[in-house]
Design a protein around this motif. Structure first.
Motif, short mmCIF file in Angstrom:
data_model
loop_
_atom_site.label_atom_id
_atom_site.label_comp_id
_atom_site.label_asym_id
_atom_site.label_seq_id
_atom_site.Cartn_x
_atom_site.Cartn_y
_atom_site.Cartn_z
N THR A 1 13.47 -16.39 -16.41
CA THR A 1 13.03 -15.09 -15.90
C THR A 1 11.52 -14.98 -15.76
N ARG A 2 10.76 -15.80 -16.47
CA ARG A 2 9.30 -15.75 -16.39
C ARG A 2 8.71 -16.98 -15.70
N SER A 3 9.57 -17.82 -15.14
CA SER A 3 9.14 -19.03 -14.42
C SER A 3 8.17 -19.87 -15.25
N LEU A 4 8.56 -20.13 -16.49
CA LEU A 4 7.71 -20.91 -17.39
C LEU A 4 7.97 -22.40 -17.22
N ASP A 5 6.99 -23.19 -17.60
CA ASP A 5 7.12 -24.64 -17.57
C ASP A 5 8.18 -25.06 -18.60
N PRO A 6 9.27 -25.71 -18.17
CA PRO A 6 10.33 -26.10 -19.10
C PRO A 6 9.86 -27.01 -20.23
N LYS A 7 8.72 -27.68 -20.04
CA LYS A 7 8.22 -28.60 -21.06
C LYS A 7 7.24 -27.94 -22.03
N ASP A 8 6.79 -26.75 -21.70
CA ASP A 8 5.77 -26.08 -22.52
C ASP A 8 6.43 -25.14 -23.53
N LYS A 9 6.92 -25.71 -24.62
CA LYS A 9 7.64 -24.89 -25.60
C LYS A 9 6.73 -23.90 -26.31
N ALA A 10 5.47 -24.25 -26.49
CA ALA A 10 4.55 -23.34 -27.17
C ALA A 10 4.44 -22.02 -26.40
N THR A 11 4.30 -22.12 -25.09
CA THR A 11 4.22 -20.92 -24.26
C THR A 11 5.55 -20.17 -24.25
N GLN A 12 6.64 -20.90 -24.24
CA GLN A 12 7.96 -20.28 -24.26
C GLN A 12 8.15 -19.43 -25.51
N TRP A 13 7.84 -20.00 -26.66
CA TRP A 13 7.99 -19.27 -27.92
C TRP A 13 7.02 -18.09 -27.99
#
Length: 239
Positions: free
Chosen positions: A172-184
């Motif tokens: 939903t936020r079009s985040l980088d699938p590899k960037d877990k820090a940003t995801q969390w």
């Protein structure tokens, strides 16, 4: 000597279980209680007699007996390709004057949502669970429900529920699938929680995620459940 009788059922009742008789001696790891159980399953009706040298907490006893019977049903299901669920409904012990019919609520969660308007909350949730991204929210709910049903795996299911919210963030936020820090970080911002909350669940789930046996004490299980629910509440309402 304390002798408990527990009554239950194997679901679905329409799919008859082969009659079973089980006798087992065991130790409940969390409480250190030694016990002997005799189990009889007839026409999907479950009758269990448990003998112990000490008085046992009824909820712990129910969970232990449910796991014991469910293990038998899981073996039957594995061999025959069937799915059975066990419900333990009542416990009786004349030595301590116990006669209790178990409810289906988990008190720490019931109390957490005591003031919630059910219809208003569901109306706010329903549109968010529709569509492709709604799959992740539904998975979160299913894991949280399973966590309430399976005390031994409460941490595993609570953490996986929150990880589904992280996956929801990616989509939903079009985040980088590899960037877990940003995801969390994004998940915590939406949920309105701090890092210690997600870290608590991650730490609690570490052993069971890797197949290691670990008993979660009741106080810790309550903390894990309420933390997961608080994160999910904040996220689903604000996403």
């Amino acid at each position: 000597m304390y002798r408990y009788f527990l009554d239950g059922m194997v679901h679905p009742e329409r799919a008859q279980v082969p009659d079973r008789r089980i006798s087992a001696k065991f130790r409940h790891v969390a409480s250190g209680v030694d016990a002997k159980a005799d189990v009889r399953i007839l026409l999907n009706q479950v009758a269990v007699w448990v003998e112990t040298e000490v008085e046992w907490n009824p909820l712990d006893l129910r969970n232990v007996v449910k796991n014991l019977v469910q293990l038998e049903m899981d073996m039957v299901g594995y061999v025959l390709g069937l799915t059975y669920d066990v419900e333990i409904r009542r416990a009786i012990c004349s030595e301590v004057g116990l006669d209790i019919v178990f409810g289906i609520n988990v008190p720490c969660i019931s109390e957490l949502h005591r003031e919630v308007d059910l219809d208003a909350r569901i109306a706010a949730m329903r549109p968010k669970l529709i569509g492709e991204s709604g799959v992740f929210l539904h998975r979160c709910l299913r894991d949280l429900i399973t966590a309430m049903k399976e005390p031994d795996d409460v941490a595993f299911h609570c953490y996986r529920a929150i990880e589904s919210l992280r996956q929801h963030c990616i989509v939903t936020r079009s985040l980088d699938p590899k960037d877990k820090a940003t995801q969390w970080k994004t998940l915590r911002e939406i949920a309105g929680c701090d890092e210690s909350a997600t870290r608590l669940l991650e730490k609690a789930a570490q052993a069971p995620r890797h197949g290691e046996p670990e008993v979660v004490p009741e106080a810790d299980a309550v903390k894990v459940l309420t933390t997961a629910w608080t994160i999910a509440d904040g996220y689903i309402l604000n996403c």
